[in-house]
Design a protein around this motif. Structure first.
Motif, mmCIF file in Angstrom:
data_model
loop_
_atom_site.group_PDB
_atom_site.id
_atom_site.type_symbol
_atom_site.label_atom_id
_atom_site.label_comp_id
_atom_site.label_asym_id
_atom_site.label_seq_id
_atom_site.Cartn_x
_atom_site.Cartn_y
_atom_site.Cartn_z
ATOM 1 N N LEU A 91 -22.265 14.472 14.927
ATOM 2 C CA LEU A 91 -22.811 13.139 14.716
ATOM 3 C C LEU A 91 -22.267 12.146 15.730
ATOM 4 N N SER A 92 -21.043 12.371 16.215
ATOM 5 C CA SER A 92 -20.521 11.547 17.305
ATOM 6 C C SER A 92 -21.340 11.765 18.574
ATOM 7 N N VAL A 141 -23.641 9.026 20.741
ATOM 8 C CA VAL A 141 -23.561 8.843 22.195
ATOM 9 C C VAL A 141 -24.950 8.962 22.816
ATOM 10 N N LEU A 142 -25.733 9.966 22.405
ATOM 11 C CA LEU A 142 -27.073 10.134 22.962
ATOM 12 C C LEU A 142 -28.004 8.991 22.564
ATOM 13 N N GLN A 143 -27.795 8.409 21.402
ATOM 14 C CA GLN A 143 -28.598 7.256 21.017
ATOM 15 C C GLN A 143 -28.223 6.019 21.824
ATOM 16 N N ARG A 144 -26.966 5.986 22.277
ATOM 17 C CA ARG A 144 -26.518 4.876 23.118
ATOM 18 C C ARG A 144 -27.054 5.025 24.541
ATOM 19 N N HIS A 145 -27.192 6.273 24.982
ATOM 20 C CA HIS A 145 -27.708 6.567 26.331
ATOM 21 C C HIS A 145 -28.994 7.379 26.171
ATOM 22 N N TRP A 192 -25.017 18.959 20.939
ATOM 23 C CA TRP A 192 -25.063 17.810 21.846
ATOM 24 C C TRP A 192 -25.689 16.591 21.178
ATOM 25 N N GLY A 193 -26.093 16.745 19.910
ATOM 26 C CA GLY A 193 -26.618 15.593 19.190
ATOM 27 C C GLY A 193 -28.118 15.463 19.175
ATOM 28 N N PHE A 194 -28.849 16.512 19.578
ATOM 29 C CA PHE A 194 -30.304 16.426 19.519
ATOM 30 C C PHE A 194 -30.891 17.789 19.189
ATOM 31 N N THR A 195 -32.154 17.761 18.803
ATOM 32 C CA THR A 195 -32.900 18.987 18.584
ATOM 33 C C THR A 195 -34.292 18.790 19.161
ATOM 34 N N GLN A 196 -34.981 19.887 19.400
ATOM 35 C CA GLN A 196 -36.380 19.826 19.810
ATOM 36 C C GLN A 196 -37.212 19.737 18.547
ATOM 37 N N GLU A 197 -37.768 18.571 18.302
ATOM 38 C CA GLU A 197 -38.488 18.350 17.055
ATOM 39 C C GLU A 197 -39.950 18.800 17.172
ATOM 40 N N LEU A 198 -40.684 18.624 16.092
ATOM 41 C CA LEU A 198 -42.085 19.040 16.080
ATOM 42 C C LEU A 198 -42.908 18.296 17.115
#
Length: 224
Positions: free
Chosen positions: A80-81, A85-89, A139-145
């Protein structure tokens, strides 16, 4: 301004945050720093080296493991950290997906992530498969639908379906319509009406619950 590799990379991150990574170039970065483009090449060898270095900058922003905490708490917190970070960048996911070079910073993060399992009694075998299952989630993300549209992109069709479209969907795709209309969240990349953060954490917890069960049972990939 006295240039250094760190100063160049941080300026590049700030510029990408402001304008998007698509507009980032050695020329635009040089203009931002008030130097000629050739001055940058003393600190970064190429655009690819620049992007690799920018990834290193954001990796350094991810919180370290939570010491002696339980593995599930530690892993969840770290993921979640990384997501924060990915939401910030917002450009970072796109760059991470295109990197072929594993820099020491990236390797160190991956190594410490694996260590969160091994140091808490997970077998090498189970950890191997857990890392595959987590995939990009570490890394804080996934490939969504559905991918989120690019900022400023033009989307065809109405923003919301009209009554005639809803009736047609109800006839042809009743299950899709039931799911779509059941959501009361805000708009996100998983699908219109879904909350990205909620869906991310739901899937993360579901995955960690499964891992916890496998670990408790002493699971192994060895065939009987």
């Amino acid at each position: 301004m006295r240039l250094s590799r760190e100063a160049v990379l941080r300026a590049a991150v700030a510029l990408a945050d402001e304008q998007g990574v698509a507009r980032l170039s050695m020329r635009t970065l040089a203009e931002e720093l008030g130097v000629v483009p050739m001055a940058l090449y003393k600190h970064v060898s190429s655009k690819e080296d620049l992007l690799d270095g920018m990834v290193d900058v954001i990796v350094a922003e991810i919180d370290p493991p939570l010491g002696e905490r339980a593995w599930r708490t530690t892993v969840r917190s770290r993921i979640l950290s990384a997501r924060t970070v990915l939401q910030r960048h917002r450009w970072a996911r796109q760059v991470l997906e295109t990197r072929t070079t594993r820099t020491p910073a990236v390797l160190a993060y991956t190594d410490s992530f694996i260590g969160m399992f091994l140091d808490r009694g997970f077998s090498v075998d189970l950890t191997h498969h857990v890392m595959h299952a987590l995939g990009s989630r570490m890394w804080g993300f996934t490939q969504e639908l559905f991918d989120a549209p690019e900022p400023g992109s033009v989307q065809s069709g109405p923003a919301q379906p009209g009554s005639a479209q809803l009736e047609e969907m109800a006839r042809r795709f009743p299950n899709i319509l039931r799911i779509a209309t059941a959501s009361a969240h805000g708009e996100g990349v998983v699908g219109r009406g879904c909350d990205d953060q909620f869906e991310f954490e739901f899937a993360l917890d579901l995955l960690l619950d499964g891992v916890e069960g496998l670990h408790a049972r002493g699971w192994t990939s060895a065939r009987p």
